[in-house]
Design a protein around this motif. Structure first.
Motif, PDB file in Angstrom:
ATOM      1  N   ILE B  85      31.486  33.069  20.489  1.00  0.00           N
ATOM      2  CA  ILE B  85      32.296  33.770  21.090  1.00  0.00           C
ATOM      3  C   ILE B  85      33.044  33.112  22.156  1.00  0.00           C
ATOM      4  N   ALA B  86      32.205  32.479  23.136  1.00  0.00           N
ATOM      5  CA  ALA B  86      32.586  31.768  24.383  1.00  0.00           C
ATOM      6  C   ALA B  86      33.105  30.305  23.891  1.00  0.00           C
ATOM      7  N   VAL B  87      32.768  29.968  22.782  1.00  0.00           N
ATOM      8  CA  VAL B  87      33.316  28.467  22.191  1.00  0.00           C
ATOM      9  C   VAL B  87      34.583  28.833  21.791  1.00  0.00           C
ATOM     10  N   GLY B  88      34.768  29.989  20.811  1.00  0.00           N
ATOM     11  CA  GLY B  88      36.169  30.348  20.578  1.00  0.00           C
ATOM     12  C   GLY B  88      37.012  30.693  21.662  1.00  0.00           C
ATOM     13  N   ILE B  89      36.887  31.384  22.800  1.00  0.00           N
ATOM     14  CA  ILE B  89      37.722  31.472  23.935  1.00  0.00           C
ATOM     15  C   ILE B  89      37.882  30.374  24.737  1.00  0.00           C
ATOM     16  N   MET B  90      37.073  29.602  24.852  1.00  0.00           N
ATOM     17  CA  MET B  90      37.257  28.380  25.611  1.00  0.00           C
ATOM     18  C   MET B  90      38.311  27.371  24.947  1.00  0.00           C
ATOM     19  N   ALA B  91      38.265  27.500  23.458  1.00  0.00           N
ATOM     20  CA  ALA B  91      39.017  26.605  22.684  1.00  0.00           C
ATOM     21  C   ALA B  91      40.588  26.791  23.079  1.00  0.00           C
ATOM     22  N   SER B  92      40.775  28.048  23.386  1.00  0.00           N
ATOM     23  CA  SER B  92      42.243  28.511  23.575  1.00  0.00           C
ATOM     24  C   SER B  92      42.612  27.974  24.969  1.00  0.00           C
ATOM     25  N   VAL B  93      41.627  27.686  25.904  1.00  0.00           N
ATOM     26  CA  VAL B  93      42.047  26.973  27.369  1.00  0.00           C
ATOM     27  C   VAL B  93      42.019  25.551  27.023  1.00  0.00           C
ATOM     28  N   LEU B  94      40.831  25.107  26.669  1.00  0.00           N
ATOM     29  CA  LEU B  94      40.621  23.740  26.506  1.00  0.00           C
ATOM     30  C   LEU B  94      41.329  22.592  25.452  1.00  0.00           C
TER      31      LEU B  94
END
Lengths: 296, 511
Positions: B85-94
């Motif tokens: 989940i964190a990898v998915g959310i961070m993808a939107s930022v990074l």
């Protein structure tokens, strides 16, 4: 009820066993199950002992009782588990007669899990007696009262194993009081159920070395062939060919042993020893009880 | 923006691919929702992920975030979805690319580090099966996953690390495949050589270990039953690779592999206390977990004070002992766990324990003894091959005489012999679904256990004399087969059968 009236013998009745009638506190009446046959009371031996018998006690009871019962002596005991039950059982399976004196009303079986034995006693022409009618429950005081009937019915009382304060001692002391003979089977002093017997011996009970001693007392010496106690009738070479099997029998003749003790004495690994023991067991030379082996 | 990260869900021993779809939308009020049958632990991952991302000096997007765990109709459980989940959310930022052929699993700590998470082996195995190249797991669980060959295992320390790796700024070293080192049996508490006396019991235990037979030890308190059982752990044959993997998988599912732990190389030795619940022993729960019987798979289940276990718990053992596998059926799902274990049970001969004691007097009435014995039913006892009596040992005898003990063989020497016999059995049963003599069904017995004429005679005579049940009859042949194997004999001879008879169930009551 009518049937109940039938199954009772009053003290005044001629059918009342005379030996029992001799004692001062003889019961006023005896209720019974089975067939009342006065011959049953002719020669009686009371066999009593601890409830917590050892395998030694069991073996001695079986050995002596079966021979005595086979000679026609009625075995009287109290139907308790332990030595009592073994004595009844041995008498029944030897084809002899036995009388069970109950500590409770005649209509109940106590202890009830011995109902099978109860039935066997009746089936083989034995008797179940009680001085209490109906469903009178067993109580602390009925047991010692019951013992006086056991002792009173018999010319002699045999004590196999008895701890300190055992009920068997009460029976033996009553027998003495009534002027009857008391026999005692010697016990190893290390055994917890030997104190009572030792005390009896100290007080003058007769040592029993085997069934012959009892038969002699009853004058029945001639009726049975001389049998030695537990001695092996093994003619080496007939069935036991194996040297190891011979050694095992020799060891077990001296004393009963656990298989591990046997292994250490003979210095044979358990694998080999186990096979030899199985063979001897199948041939019927030795038998096992509670992990220990005996010569049959 | 939609991001897709892949992970797994497990249903019993089976793994199932799960897509974690993360939608980060600029429309709508800022919020964070997880859908797709998440359980409590998954729901709570919202808070962990939010805090972990924040504490990793990465901005948490103030948008409407929806996480869907697909397929949406399968319940998801546990904390393993934190990382995906964190990898998915961070993808939107990074704005990094999420690798397609990768699986992610891991629980987050609030400071952004990853914690040891159960199921890593299962995921690595799933990756290999389904053709995924990479698995990303917490560093502490990486050793566990690295036992699967042909999959790149990345052990992740924290969120910053994985973020910069996915951005291409930093490399993470793959955890090298480590061929499982099968060390064999666990270090047992006692060596067989330390057990004084008990020659027969030792021999019986050797037979049990060699053929995988169940064994019941009866003896008074302090006679050494527990010691013997513990020493048994030291003579068990090594696990083979396939078995080891099976056991590791089970332990991974149950979360029983310690952080940084790897393959389970020793045969399990499980000794549940007699207060164990039915579910605890057999397995179960809302999401069925393996119980003690399954955790003892390929090893030993030791039930000390056998008769003190609640009867319902004991009786539940019947089917697992027979079948070697167990299906736990719940309204929502049913799972099957393997449980091919060797049952080692010990009990006293009576409630006070001293019925067979040579010196102490037993204070139990026959009725009490009977009742005590009845706690384990006939059918259950019938499934135990070897019944032995463990006598009281006279310590004095051994102190006086050092040579008194006959068998002073070490566990090591015994194990060598047992392993040889197990190999023989493997060869024998190569085309069959069984591994050991104890597992033989009647058809196998007919095929592989040829009795010599004499052996047959002895057995039929014993059957008559001891009134052996049909099952006991077959059991005797099975034991004799193992004894013959230990002796290196092809056929079962007279002596093997005769010895086997020593281990039949005996009556210990006064009639």
């Amino acid at each position: 009820m009518l049937t109940e009236e039938k199954n009772v013998v009053k003290k005044e009745n001629s059918r009342y066993p005379s030996l029992l009638g001799d004692i001062s506190d003889a019961p006023k009446q005896l209720y019974y199950k089975g067939t009342w046959n006065l011959e049953l009371f002719d020669t009686c031996l009371a066999v009593v002992g601890t409830r917590r018998m050892t395998s030694y006690g069991k073996r001695m009871t079986e050995d002596i009782v079966s021979k005595v019962a086979r000679a026609g002596i009625t075995i009287v005991s109290g139907f308790m588990y332990g030595i009592d039950a073994v004595a009844h059982k041995a008498a029944v399976s030897a084809g002899g007669k036995t009388i069970a004196v109950m500590p409770c009303g005649i209509d109940i079986v106590h202890p009830e899990y011995q109902a099978d034995l109860y039935q066997e006693i009746l089936d083989t022409g034995g008797l179940v007696l009680s001085e209490y009618e109906g469903t009178h429950p067993p109580a602390n005081w009925t047991f010692p009262r019951r013992n006086r009937i056991v002792a009173g019915l018999s010319q002699a009382t045999l004590v196999v194993e008895a701890g300190e304060g055992s009920g068997a001692l009460i029976t033996a002391n009553l027998a003495k009081k009534y002027g009857r003979k008391v026999f005692a089977v010697p016990n190893p002093l290390t055994s917890a159920v030997s104190q009572g017997v030792t005390q009896l011996l100290r007080e003058g009970a007769t040592v029993v070395g085997g069934a012959e001693d009892i038969l002699q007392y009853y004058g029945l010496r001639d009726r049975v062939p001389k049998l030695s106690l537990g001695a092996p009738k093994l003619s080496l070479g007939t069935g036991v060919q194996d040297e190891l099997e011979q050694n095992i029998v020799e060891q077990l003749e001296k004393q009963s042993l656990h298989v591990d003790e046997l292994a250490r004495r003979l210095e044979v690994l358990p694998a080999k020893l186990g096979a030899a023991i199985s063979m001897l067991q199948l041939e019927g030379y030795i038998k096992e009880e509670q992990g220990r082996y005996y010569v049959n | 923006m939609l991001f897709k990260v892949q992970s797994i869900a497990n249903s019993g021993m089976e793994a199932l691919g799960v897509d974690i779809e993360v939608s980060v939308s600029s429309r709508g009020l800022p919020g964070f929702d997880i859908v797709g049958l998440p359980d409590k632990a998954v729901q709570e991952s919202k808070e962990r992920v939010r805090a972990a991302i924040g504490n990793s000096k990465i901005e948490f997007p103030q948008r409407k975030i929806t996480v869907n765990l697909a397929p949406a109709d399968i319940p998801k459980e546990g904390s393993l979805y934190d990382l995906p989940i964190a990898v998915g959310i961070m993808a939107s930022v990074l704005q990094y690319e999420i690798p397609k052929d990768s699986l992610f699993l891991g629980e987050l700590s609030l400071d952004g580090t990853l914690r040891h998470t159960k199921g890593a082996v299962l995921m690595a195995l799933f990756a290999k099966e389904q053709g995924f190249c990479n698995v990303f797991v917490p560093a502490e669980s990486a050793n566990e996953a690295a036992i699967v060959q042909g999959v790149n295992v990345y052990g992740i320390e924290n969120l910053e690390q994985i973020a910069s790796f996915l951005l291409g700024n930093q490399k993470i070293k793959k955890v090298a495949y480590s061929a499982p080192l099968l060390t064999g049996a666990a270090d047992a508490e006692f060596d067989m050589a330390e057990v004084l006396g008990q020659e027969t019991a030792k021999r019986a235990i050797e037979i049990a270990a060699a053929g995988g037979h169940n064994i019941l030890m009866i003896g008074s308190p302090g006679s050494g039953k527990t010691m013997l059982a513990r020493a048994l752990a030291g003579i068990l044959p090594k696990l083979n690779e396939e078995e080891s993997l099976e056991v590791t998988k089970l332990y991974s599912i149950a979360g029983n592999i310690p952080p940084r732990g790897s393959l389970i190389t020793a045969r399990p030795f499980r000794a549940p206390h007699h207060s164990v619940s039915l579910i605890g022993l057999i397995g179960g729960g809302q999401k069925p977990q393996p119980g003690e019987v399954s955790l003892a798979h390929r090893g030993v289940l030791f039930l000390d004070e056998f008769n003190e276990f609640p009867r319902s718990v004991l009786e539940s053992l019947r089917q697992p002992v027979e079948d070697g596998m167990l299906t736990i059926a719940r309204s929502r799902q049913r799972v099957t766990y393997p449980c091919r274990f060797m049952l080692v049970a010990s009990c006293n001969p009576c409630p006070c324990g001293y019925l067979t004691h040579p010196k102490k007097a037993c204070v139990c009435t026959p009725r009490e003894v009977k009742k005590y014995k009845k706690r384990a039913s006939g059918p259950l006892l019938d499934r135990i091959d070897l019944h032995i009596e463990v006598p009281e040992v006279d310590i004095q005898e051994f102190q006086d005489n050092q040579k008194a003990s006959l068998s002073k063989e070490s566990s090591f020497a015994m194990r060598e012999r047992i392993e040889k016999v197990r190999k023989m059995q493997e060869v024998r049963f190569a085309g069959e679904p069984i591994h050991a003599n104890a597992e033989m069904k009647n058809s196998h017995i007919k095929k592989y256990s040829l009795l010599s004429k004499e052996a047959e005679q002895i057995l039929s005579r014993a059957a008559l004399l001891y009134q052996l049940s049909a099952r006991s009859f077959m059991k005797m042949i099975k034991i004799a087969r193992t004894i013959a194997d230990l002796a290196g004999a092809e056929h079962i001879e007279k002596s093997h059968m005769a010895e086997a008879l020593q281990y039949r169930p005996k009556a210990y009551e006064f009639d």
